[in-house]
Design an enzyme around this catalytic site. Structure first.
Site, short mmCIF file in Angstrom:
data_model
loop_
_atom_site.label_atom_id
_atom_site.label_comp_id
_atom_site.label_asym_id
_atom_site.label_seq_id
_atom_site.Cartn_x
_atom_site.Cartn_y
_atom_site.Cartn_z
N LYS A 185 18.00 -17.92 -8.72
CA LYS A 185 18.38 -19.32 -8.91
C LYS A 185 19.87 -19.42 -9.24
O LYS A 185 20.59 -20.21 -8.64
CB LYS A 185 17.53 -19.94 -10.03
CG LYS A 185 17.68 -21.44 -10.14
CD LYS A 185 16.98 -21.98 -11.40
CE LYS A 185 15.51 -21.63 -11.43
NZ LYS A 185 14.63 -22.79 -11.22
N ARG A 242 16.73 -22.71 -17.83
CA ARG A 242 15.70 -22.22 -16.90
C ARG A 242 15.85 -20.72 -16.68
O ARG A 242 16.96 -20.22 -16.56
CB ARG A 242 15.85 -22.88 -15.53
CG ARG A 242 15.54 -24.34 -15.47
CD ARG A 242 15.83 -24.86 -14.05
NE ARG A 242 16.25 -26.24 -14.11
CZ ARG A 242 15.48 -27.27 -13.72
NH1 ARG A 242 14.27 -27.05 -13.24
NH2 ARG A 242 15.92 -28.50 -13.80
N GLY A 295 6.11 -19.82 -11.61
CA GLY A 295 5.19 -20.21 -12.68
C GLY A 295 5.03 -19.19 -13.77
O GLY A 295 4.28 -19.39 -14.72
N MET A 322 7.44 -17.79 -15.67
CA MET A 322 8.37 -17.77 -16.79
C MET A 322 8.77 -19.17 -17.23
O MET A 322 8.36 -20.15 -16.62
CB MET A 322 9.56 -16.89 -16.44
CG MET A 322 9.09 -15.42 -16.35
SD MET A 322 10.36 -14.38 -15.72
CE MET A 322 11.62 -14.77 -16.90
N ARG A 340 17.14 -21.95 -1.80
CA ARG A 340 16.85 -20.53 -1.58
C ARG A 340 16.30 -20.40 -0.17
O ARG A 340 15.86 -21.38 0.43
CB ARG A 340 15.83 -20.01 -2.59
CG ARG A 340 14.52 -20.74 -2.50
CD ARG A 340 13.54 -20.31 -3.54
NE ARG A 340 12.35 -21.16 -3.41
CZ ARG A 340 11.38 -21.23 -4.29
NH1 ARG A 340 11.45 -20.53 -5.40
NH2 ARG A 340 10.35 -22.01 -4.08
N HIS A 361 -18.21 5.06 4.75
CA HIS A 361 -18.65 4.92 6.13
C HIS A 361 -18.43 3.51 6.64
O HIS A 361 -17.85 3.28 7.71
CB HIS A 361 -20.14 5.31 6.21
CG HIS A 361 -20.71 5.21 7.58
ND1 HIS A 361 -21.36 4.09 8.03
CD2 HIS A 361 -20.69 6.07 8.61
CE1 HIS A 361 -21.76 4.28 9.28
NE2 HIS A 361 -21.36 5.48 9.65
N ARG A 410 -11.46 10.10 17.31
CA ARG A 410 -12.48 10.77 16.49
C ARG A 410 -13.74 10.92 17.31
O ARG A 410 -14.37 9.93 17.66
CB ARG A 410 -12.80 9.92 15.25
CG ARG A 410 -11.82 10.07 14.12
CD ARG A 410 -12.11 9.05 13.05
NE ARG A 410 -11.82 7.73 13.61
CZ ARG A 410 -10.94 6.88 13.10
NH1 ARG A 410 -10.31 7.17 11.99
NH2 ARG A 410 -10.70 5.72 13.69
N ARG A 450 -9.50 14.72 18.44
CA ARG A 450 -9.85 15.60 17.33
C ARG A 450 -11.28 16.09 17.53
O ARG A 450 -12.20 15.29 17.70
CB ARG A 450 -9.75 14.86 16.01
CG ARG A 450 -10.07 15.76 14.82
CD ARG A 450 -9.87 15.06 13.50
NE ARG A 450 -10.90 14.07 13.26
CZ ARG A 450 -10.91 13.25 12.21
NH1 ARG A 450 -9.92 13.29 11.34
NH2 ARG A 450 -11.88 12.37 12.04
N GLU A 457 -3.85 18.75 6.79
CA GLU A 457 -4.48 17.88 5.79
C GLU A 457 -4.92 18.65 4.56
O GLU A 457 -5.43 18.07 3.61
CB GLU A 457 -5.65 17.10 6.40
CG GLU A 457 -6.61 17.94 7.20
CD GLU A 457 -7.64 17.11 7.98
OE1 GLU A 457 -7.89 15.96 7.63
OE2 GLU A 457 -8.20 17.67 8.95
N SER A 477 -0.48 16.93 13.27
CA SER A 477 -0.72 15.54 12.91
C SER A 477 -1.12 15.53 11.44
O SER A 477 -2.11 16.15 11.06
CB SER A 477 -1.83 14.97 13.79
OG SER A 477 -2.06 13.63 13.43
N GLY A 498 -2.79 14.49 8.32
CA GLY A 498 -3.92 13.68 7.86
C GLY A 498 -3.66 13.35 6.40
O GLY A 498 -4.17 14.02 5.51
N ASN A 552 -4.54 11.06 4.47
CA ASN A 552 -5.62 10.61 3.60
C ASN A 552 -6.26 11.82 2.91
O ASN A 552 -6.34 11.89 1.69
CB ASN A 552 -6.67 9.85 4.41
CG ASN A 552 -7.68 9.16 3.52
OD1 ASN A 552 -7.31 8.45 2.60
ND2 ASN A 552 -8.95 9.41 3.77
N ASP A 553 -6.70 12.79 3.70
CA ASP A 553 -7.28 13.99 3.09
C ASP A 553 -6.23 14.76 2.29
O ASP A 553 -6.54 15.32 1.24
CB ASP A 553 -7.89 14.90 4.17
CG ASP A 553 -9.31 14.47 4.49
OD1 ASP A 553 -9.70 13.35 4.07
OD2 ASP A 553 -10.04 15.23 5.13
N CYS A 557 -1.68 10.66 11.58
CA CYS A 557 -2.80 9.80 11.92
C CYS A 557 -3.51 9.54 10.60
O CYS A 557 -3.48 10.37 9.71
CB CYS A 557 -3.73 10.47 12.92
SG CYS A 557 -4.48 11.97 12.33
N TYR A 617 5.78 10.40 15.63
CA TYR A 617 4.94 9.23 15.84
C TYR A 617 4.06 8.98 14.63
O TYR A 617 3.84 9.88 13.80
CB TYR A 617 4.08 9.35 17.10
CG TYR A 617 3.01 10.41 17.05
CD1 TYR A 617 1.73 10.12 16.53
CD2 TYR A 617 3.26 11.70 17.48
CE1 TYR A 617 0.76 11.10 16.45
CE2 TYR A 617 2.29 12.68 17.42
CZ TYR A 617 1.04 12.39 16.90
OH TYR A 617 0.08 13.35 16.83
#
Lengths: 873, 873
Positions: free
Chosen positions: B25, B94, B103, B105, B338, B455, B561, B617, B743, B762, B764, B766-767, B830, B850
Site C-alpha cells: 500500500k 493502516r 482482512g 491486519m 495496486r 489407489h 504405467r 515402465r 527413486e 527418470s 520418481g 514421490n518414492d 515423472c 523433461y
C-alpha cells in the site's frame, strides 16, 4: 610377464607372501623349498596371472615355452624323464588359489603314465599290478576332469573286471586283468572324444593345466566363492610336482599333522598317518589311521625329522601349521604346509601363548588378528555337540546358539510347561507382543514367518535366546506343524540352531565350553588398543541385560529401547488403556502408571551402568504394535463374538493400522502426535537419574530421539527435555546429553542443521539401509535376498554387512556435516551392524566414537574394533 | 537507518519497487504521489524495518522523533493541526505488508479526534451529529484494536442510546445523545484500562502504530501466512495519511474501480461507487452500490479525471490495476491502487492483449509471468458455480475439478446407475483394483481413507476425474454414511470439489469455461522459450489418455504405467490366473494372453504418440494389489464360506502379502522373481513398436525399469530387452532406449555406475521423497502432515513441493554422477512433482531434460517451465 616359477625360484620377497601370485599351496611349497630348505619333491607353479590371462583370452602366448622349460628342468633335477620306459617321471597337477577352497577345484595325479611308461613304472616298482592300477586310475581321473566324461562309465567297466576276477576289492584285481581294463578305458575315451587317449605326457599336462584353470569357473567353485565372499577375478595357480609314492611298500607311508592341537591349542603331537598308503587314503577314512605319535615306533628317524620340521615351521610361520607328508622308502617328503584351521578355543589360547613364547614372540596386535569373530561366537554360544543328525528344515538363523526342548504352539502352553520344569521351544507362525511371556519361558523360538528384524528375531536376540525364524516349510495344520511328511505335535522334542538356522527332530546334545581365561586378557589388549578411538557399548533394555552387557565389557549402553518395557505382561494392559483412553484424564492416568513403572526400569539400568553413559531411545514403534492382531478381531467381528473390550480394541486397531508401518507414525512422529507419551518417558528417565545421583551414584544420561527428519522437529523434541529438567529442578549438574538417531537419508543429508540441536548422533544403519534401498527387511530378506545374492545383483546382504557404497556414503556425509556444525559431536552406531566386524571396520575408517550391539556381541565387537585399528595401521 | 518516508520522499528507485520496505500500500501511495503526481491525501509510511526492529526489541530508538517530524510536515502541508479546536487534522493509520493479507491486519481511522477537536470537526462540517458519531466510532475502534477491549461492551451502550432515542438506525441518533454516548465510551475505557481515553493525538497515533506492528503476529495473520507461504520475518509497514471524507455531503462519495474487467479481461469501466459514503460502506454491502459508469452522471468531471488516471495507471504499471477513491466535496482523491486480482480467464486474455497493446507492449516473457498455475487450473477444470453452500465435510483434494451425482457405495451399483444414465459419485472407505470399473462409471470419487497416493487418488488423477480422499469424518454404518448428524443414503445427491477437498449435500451448479483461444498462443510462446531446455511429457496409460495428453501439448509420454492395463475388468482374471498358476504351462498360458492384450494397448499408445518418445515402465506394484482383500477372505475362511477359487486366492494373498508393501517385492524385484512377466511386457511393447513401424509409423520406445538399486540389477533387466530384440529380429533401426527410474536413495548415490547401463534416468520423486523422509504418504499425509506444517516442523508438504533440501540434493547428485558416466544421458522427472510449478523451477535449475505429469497438468507444466526459465534469466 613370467608365468612359471620353480619352487626354488629366487623371488625378491618371501614366497609365503606371494599367495596372490602363486596361490596358497604354491607359495608354501616355494617357501618350504627355497627358504626352509625342507625335503619337498621338486616342481613348479604356474601363476594366477596365467589363469586370469587364460580366462580372458585363452592359452597365453609363451606359456607353452615356459612350461616346457620348467618340465625339462624338473626332469634334470629328478634324474627321470617323462614317458621314460625305464624309470619315468610322474607328476601331479594341482590347483592352488590364493584362498583355500577345499574340494572345490581339480587335481590330477600320476601324469606322465602312458602305454610305454607304465611298463617303466612296473619295472621300477617291480609291481605291475600297482603300475597298471595307477594307469587305470589316471585315465579315469583324466577323462573325468580334463575330458568331461561321466565317471559312471568307468565304474561300470571296473565292476565288470571285478566280476570277471571274482573279487570284491579294486586292489585285488590281478595285473593281467588290469591291462585289459586299461585297454577298455582307453577305448571308452576314444569313443567319447573321437581321439585316442593322449600318450604324450606334455599333452596330458597341458590338458590338466587347462582343466584346473577352467575349474575356477565351475559352478561349485563359483557358489563357494559367493558364499565366502572371495573375488571371482583372482584365478587359481597350478602346481606341477614330481610324484612320490607313500604306497610303494611297507617302508613307505603318508600322513597329516598339526604343530599344536587344533581343538584346544595345547602343545604336543597331533595328526594321523598310515603305512603303505597314499594321501587320499588318510582323508577318505577307508583304512583306520594311527595317531601321529605312533610314527615314532614305525619310522623313528622320520619322526624326529618331522618333529624338528614342526618346530622350524612354527618359528618360521609364527603360527600353528598343518602339514601333509609322505614317506617313500624311508625318506620323508613334505607335500604341503599351511597355517592350520583351528577351533575358537584353540585360536585364542594359541594366540595368547605365542605372545609369551620366547621363539615366536607375537605382538599383542598380531595376537588379536589371530582370532576371528567366528572363533568368539563358537565360544560364547551353545552348539550342537554332534554333527550326526538329519536336518528337518532350515530357516533364518536369527539369534545365535542352539536350544532343545518340547514344542508348544501357544505362549500360554509354553509358560505352563516351563512352570512344570520342561525345556520349551515356542513354535509360532510369527510372534507378537502377546507372546513375550511365552518367549521368556522358552529355551528357543521357531517361527515360520518374518525376517531377521521380525518381532521374534529382535526380541530373541535382545535376550540372547536362540531363534530360527522364517522357516517357511512349516505348515500349521490340525493343532500341529507339518514339514513334508513329518508331523510335529505339541510336546514333541526338537532341536534348533539359531546360528545356522537348522531345525531337527529330537533332542541333540548341546555343548558350550566355558570361555578360557585367555579371553579376558585378549579383550583387555583389544580395549587398550581401541582407547581413544572407538569404544563398544551394548544394546540393553533392562537391568539384567545391562548387567550382562557390563560383564561382557560394554562401556555403556548405546541403545536402550523403551518399547520392550511396554511389552511386559504387567505393562501391556496399561499401554492399551492409554491408547484406548476416552478422556484426557484416562490417558493421563495410564501415562502416570507407566511413568512410575518406567522410572523403576530406568533406575535399574542406570544402576547397572553406574558411571557409564546410557543412551535411552524414546518410544519408537507404531502404536498398533501394542494392540492385538486386527485380523483376529475382524474375524471375531464377523462371527459376532466381539466383547466390549474387543470392540474398543478393534476401533483402535483400525485407527492405528498403517499401510507401511515402517514409514508411518512412529519414532518422534509419535511424540509429536502424542506429546504426553514422550514427556512421560523423559520425566521417568530424569527422575531415575536424579534418584541415583542422590543415592551417591554417577548417572550419565543420553536422551535419544528416533526417526528425526528435520531440525525443527528435533528442536521441538528438545523442548520436552528442557521442560522436564526445569520442572524437576534438575539443573544441578545432572549429566544429560540430547541427541538423535540418524536413520533417514534426509537426516543424514541435513546433519549440519540437525547437529545444531543434537549433541550426539547414533546411526540406525538398519533403518537407514531399509530406506536407502527401499527394502523392508521382513519382506525381502527371505524371499528376494537369496536370489539377489545368487545372481550377483548385490555384493552382499546389506543387513548383515553395511553397504559400503550408498549407506556408508550417507554415514560419512552425516559425520562430516555433523562435525562441521559441532566439532565435538559424539557419533555412534546402534543396530546390528554395530556388532558386525566388517561393518565395524567401515565405521572405524569414518572415525565414529562408538558402536553398540547386543550384549552377546560385545566381545566380538571389542575384538573387531581393535582388529580394524591394527589393520588400518 | 531511516524508518519514516513521506509519500513524496525522493527514493533512488521507483517506490513501486520498494514493497519490501514500504509495504504494498505504501509503495503504491508513494508511486502515485511522487511519480504519477495523482491527487493523493498526504501522508507518510513507517517502514517494515521499523516493524522488524519493534518485534525484535520494542519501539525503536529515534522512531518517535521521525514520526513527530513527519506529522509536523503533514500538518504544514494540509494547513491543519492535530487536535485543533477549529479545523483539526485527522489521520488514518493502516497496515500494509509486502504481500497483501486481506482482512488479516488492523486499521484505525479518524485519529486526532478528542474532546476539543471534535468540536472543530463539528464547526468545520457544520454537522455536530457527524462529528460526534465519528468520535464515538473512533473511540470504539481504538479501544478494540489498540487497547484490546471487547467491542460487545460498546455495542451494549450503543443499543441503550438507540433505545433512549427511540430509533433503529445508528445514523438516527441525535447529536445530543451522541455526546452522552461518547462520555459513556470514555468511561468504559477508563474503567477497563485504569487510564482516561488518550486525548493527545500523538499518543493516539503511537498506540495505533504499535497495534499495527503487533497485529503482524496476531494468530489470524500467522495462520494466513502459514497457508500462503509468506515469510514470518517480513513485518508490515504502517501508513499514516490525512483523512478525507466521502460521507461529508451529497457532493462527496467513494468507490472502487478496475482498469479492465477482472472476470473476463475485457476493456471498459468496471467498479462500484456510492454517493455520500465511506469506503467501508462500499465493501460492507449495507447500501446498494451503483456501477462505476454511473459516476459520469453524478460527477462528470471527476469521472473523466478518473478515466484519465486509469489510463495512466495501466501504462505506468503495465497491468490491470484496481483503485480505491474518494470524492470529497467534488474533489477526487486516490486512496489506494495496486495491480488487481483477476480470474484465470482474465489473466490470460489481458496478458495476451497487452503484448499487442501499443502503449503497454508486454514482452512474451512478461506475458508468461502474468499467468499463475492456479489461473490455468481454474480454466481447465469444472468448478462449483456458486460459493453459497454449506460444507458437509472436507477431505484431501486428490484430483482437481468438481463433480455432482448420486451416491453409490459399491462399484456394481455405480456401474448399474451409470448404465441407467445417472450421474454417479462412488463413495468407498477406500478403493482397490476391484473398484476400477466402478470408478470409471462415476463422475467423481469420495473415500474416507487413504492419502494423495492412495489407489483412489492415483487412478482418479490419471483419468482427470475429480476425487476427494481421506475424508475421515465419514462413518460407514447401516448401508449408508454418517457425517455428524447427516446421514447419506444410496441415491442421495452430493457435490464434491477435488481441488479443495470440499464435500457438500445436494447438487451444486458446475461451470467450466471453454479455455479462451489465447491459451494456445500463450503456451506456444512458452514452448518456444523452453525449446532446448526442458520439455513437458505426460503420464498416460492408455491410447485415449495419450490422445488427451497430446492435445494438451505433451511432447511424449514420460510415464506409461503398465499396471493399469492389468486392472481392466477383462484383464484382472487373467492376471490372477497367472499368479495362481499351478504349473509353468498355466503361467505361460496366462502370460501369453496378457502379451496379446498388452500389445494392443501399447499399439494404441504408440500410435497416439507417433513420432514422440513413449516411456513405458514395466510392472511396478506388488502382486497382492491384483488379488482380493485378504481380510475379506480370512473372514470367509472363518465362516467356512470359502469357495475353491477363494481358497487359492487366499493362499496366494498370504504368499504375496507384505508388512511394508512400499518396500517389498515390487518394481524390478518382481521382474527378478518372475522374469516371465517382464519379458512378456518387453515383448508385447517391442512387437507393437515393430507393427507401427511396419505400418509406416515412427515409434520411439523407452523401456523403463522401476525401483533399481544397483547396476548389476539393471544390467540383468537390460538383458531381457536385448533378448527380446534379438528374438524379434528387431535390430533394423527400431528406436529403443533403455533406462531406469531413480527413486531409491541408493540409485541416486550410485548413479555413476547405473548410468553405464541406463541411457536415461527418470526421477520418481514421490518414492524418493517417501524413502528420503521415511514417509509412507498414505499413512502420514492425512494424520501427521497437518501437525507438522502447523508446528513448522517441515517448511511445506514434500509430496506437493519437492523438498529443496534433501530430495533435490539427491536428484542433483544423481544428475551429476549420471552425466559424468554418460554425458548425453537423458534426465527427466515423472511423478506428481513434475506437474508442480515450484518443483519444476527446482528441476529447471538442475537442467533436467523433461518433466512428465498427468495430461491435465501439461499446460500448467508448460507454463511453469517457461516461467522458471524466464525467472532464472
Amino acid at each position: 610377464m613370467q608365468f612359471v616359477f620353480s619352487f626354488d625360484y629366487p623371488h625378491e620377497i618371501a614366497p609365503m607372501n606371494l599367495k596372490h601370485l602363486l596361490g596358497g599351496k604354491g607359495a608354501n611349497l616355494a617357501e618350504m623349498t627355497s627358504v626352509l630348505e625342507l625335503p619337498v619333491p621338486h616342481g613348479f607353479t604356474i601363476s594366477t596371472d596365467a589363469c586370469r590371462a587364460y580366462i580372458d583370452g585363452g592359452w597365453p602366448d609363451g606359456l607353452t615355452v615356459e612350461v616346457d622349460r620348467a618340465l625339462t628342468e624338473l626332469e634334470e633335477r629328478m634324474g627321470k624323464r617323462l614317458g621314460d620306459p625305464g624309470d619315468p617321471l610322474l607328476v601331479s597337477v594341482r590347483s592352488g588359489a590364493q584362498f583355500s577352497m577345499p574340494g572345490m577345484m581339480d587335481t590330477v595325479l600320476n601324469l606322465g603314465l602312458n602305454d610305454v611308461s607304465v611298463e617303466g613304472l612296473a619295472a621300477q616298482t617291480d609291481d605291475p599290478r600297482f603300475a597298471y592300477d595307477s594307469y587305470r586310475r589316471f585315465i579315469a581321473m583324466y577323462a573325468r576332469i580334463v575330458q568331461g566324461i561321466d565317471s559312471m562309465e568307468f565304474d561300470r567297466l571296473l565292476d565288470a573286471a571285478k566280476e570277471l576276477a571274482g573279487v570284491d576289492s579294486d586292489g585285488d584285481i590281478p595285473a593281467e586283468l588290469l591291462r585289459y581294463l586299461v585297454g577298455a578305458y582307453k577305448e571308452l575315451v576314444a569313443s567319447e572324444t573321437g581321439q585316442p587317449f593322449p600318450q604324450d605326457p606334455k599333452v596330458q599336462i597341458r590338458g590338466a593345466i587347462e582343466a584346473v584353470f577352467g575349474s575356477w569357473n565351475g559352478p561349485r567353485a563359483i557358489a563357494y566363492r559367493e558364499r565366502e565372499g572371495i573375488d571371482h577375478r583372482l584365478g587359481t595357480a597350478v602346481n606341477v610336482q614330481a610324484m612320490v609314492f607313500g604306497n610303494r611298500d611297507d617302508n613307505s607311508g603318508t600322513g597329516v599333522g598339526f604343530t599344536r592341537d587344533p581343538a584346544t591349542g595345547d602343545q604336543g603331537v597331533y595328526g594321523d598317518f598310515l603305512v603303505n598308503a597314499q594321501g587320499e587314503d588318510v582323508v577318505a577314512g577307508v583304512r583306520m589311521t594311527e595317531p601321529l605319535a605312533e610314527l615314532e615306533n614305525h619310522f623313528p628317524e622320520v619322526f624326529h625329522q618331522l618333529m624338528e620340521i614342526f618346530e622350524r615351521l612354527e618359528l618360521h610361520y609364527r603360527d600353528m601349521c598343518d602339514v601333509e607328508f609322505t614317506v617313500e622308502q624311508g625318506k620323508l617328503w613334505m607335500l604341503q604346509t599351511r597355517v592350520g584351521k583351528r577351533t575358537g578355543m584353540a585360536a585364542l589360547r594359541m594366540a595368547v601363548a605365542m605372545t609369551t613364547d620366547a621363539g615366536i614372540k607375537l605382538s599383542k596386535e598380531e595376537a588379536l588378528l589371530r582370532i576371528s569373530p567366528d572363533h568368539l561366537d563358537q565360544m560364547l554360544h551353545p552348539q550342537f555337540a554332534t554333527t550326526k543328525f538329519e536336518v528337518l528344515t532350515t530357516g533364518l538363523g536369527a539369534s545365535p546358539g542352539a536350544a532343545v526342548g518340547k514344542v508348544y504352539f501357544t505362549s500360554e502352553a509354553a509358560v505352563l510347561a516351563h512352570e512344570r520344569g520342561e525345556d520349551v521351544i515356542l513354535v509360532r507362525k510369527e510372534t507378537s507382543p502377546d507372546d513375550v511371556h511365552g518367549m521368556l519361558a522358552s529355551n528357543g523360538v521357531l517361527t515360520s514367518r518374518g525376517g531377521l528384524v521380525s518381532h521374534a528375531a529382535v526380541v530373541a536376540r535382545g535376550w540372547g535366546k536362540p531363534a530360527v525364524v522364517g522357516a517357511d516349510q512349516l505348515i500349521f495344520e490340525g493343532g500341529g506343524v507339518r514339514v513334508g511328511d513329518n508331523l510335529i505335535r505339541e510336546g514333541d522334542e526338537i532341536s534348533i540352531d539359531g546360528t545356522t538356522g537348522t531345525v531337527t527332530l529330537g533332542r541333540l546334545p548341546l555343548e558350550v565350553a566355558e570361555p578360557p581365561e585367555e579371553l579376558d586378557l585378549l579383550l583387555q589388549w583389544a580395549d587398550e588398543l581401541s582407547a581413544g578411538h572407538m569404544s563398544v557399548r551394548a544394546n540393553a533394555d533392562s537391568g539384567p541385560d545391562a548387567e550382562v552387557a557390563r560383564r561382557f565389557g560394554a562401556k555403556g549402553i548405546g541403545l536402550c529401547r523403551t518399547e520392550h518395557m511396554f511389552l511386559a505382561e504387567d505393562r501391556l494392559p496399561i499401554v492399551r488403556r492409554m491408547i484406548l483412553a476416552d478422556t484426557p484424564a484416562d490417558e493421563e492416568q495410564a501415562l502416570e502408571e507407566l511413568r512410575v513403572a518406567q522410572r523403576q526400569d530406568f533406575l535399574q539400568i542406570l544402576r547397572a551402568m553406574d558411571g557409564l553413559p546410557v543412551t535411552v531411545r524414546l518410544l519408537d514403534p507404531p502404536l498398533h504394535e501394542f494392540l492385538p492382531d486386527i485380523e483376529a478381531l475382524l474375524i471375531k467381528e464377523s462371527n459376532g463374538t466381539l466383547t466390549k473390550e474387543d470392540e474398543k480394541l478393534l476401533e483402535a486397531a483400525k485407527t492405528w493400522r498403517e499401510f507401511n508401518p515402517m514409514l508411518g507414525v512412529r519414532g518422534v512422529r509419535l511424540g509429536v502426535l502424542k506429546p504426553g507419551l514422550y514427556t512421560m518417558q523423559v520425566r521417568a528417565l530424569l527422575e531415575a537419574a536424579m534418584e541415583l545421583k542422590r543415592a551417591g551414584g554417577d548417572p550419565h544420561v543420553e536422551v535419544m530421539i528416533p526417526l528425526t527428519i528435520s531440525k525443527p522437529e528435533l528442536a521441538y523434541a528438545h523442548a520436552w527435555v528442557e521442560e522436564a529438567l526445569a520442572e524437576l529442578g534438575a539443573d544441578d549438574g545432572l549429566d544429560v546429553l540430547f541427541g538423535t538417531m540418524i536413520e533417514t537419508p534426509r537426516a543424514a543429508l541435513l546433519a549440519m542443521e540437525i547437529a545444531e540441536v543434537a549433541e550426539f548422533f547414533s546411526f540406525g544403519t538398519n533403518d537407514l539401509t531399509q530406506l536407502t534401498y527401499g527394502f523392508s527387511r521382513d519382506d525381502v530378506e527371505g524371499k528376494l535376498m537369496p536370489i539377489y545374492l545368487a545372481q550377483g545383483l548385490l555384493p552382499s546382504n546389506p543387513f548383515k554387512v553395511v553397504d559400503e557404497e550408498a549407506v556408508i556414503e550417507l554415514v560419512n556425509i552425516a559425520a562430516k556435516r555433523g562435525r562441521s556444525a559441532r566439532p565435538d559431536i559424539k557419533l555412534g552406531v546402534c543396530g546390528e551392524h554395530g556388532g558386525d566386524p566388517e561393518s565395524i571396520a567401515s565405521f572405524v575408517k569414518i572415525g565414529l566414537d562408538y558402536v553398540s550391539c547386543s550384549p552377546y556381541r560385545v566381545p566380538i565387537a571389542r575384538l573387531a574394533v581393535a582388529q580394524s585399528l591394527v589393520r588400518e595401521g
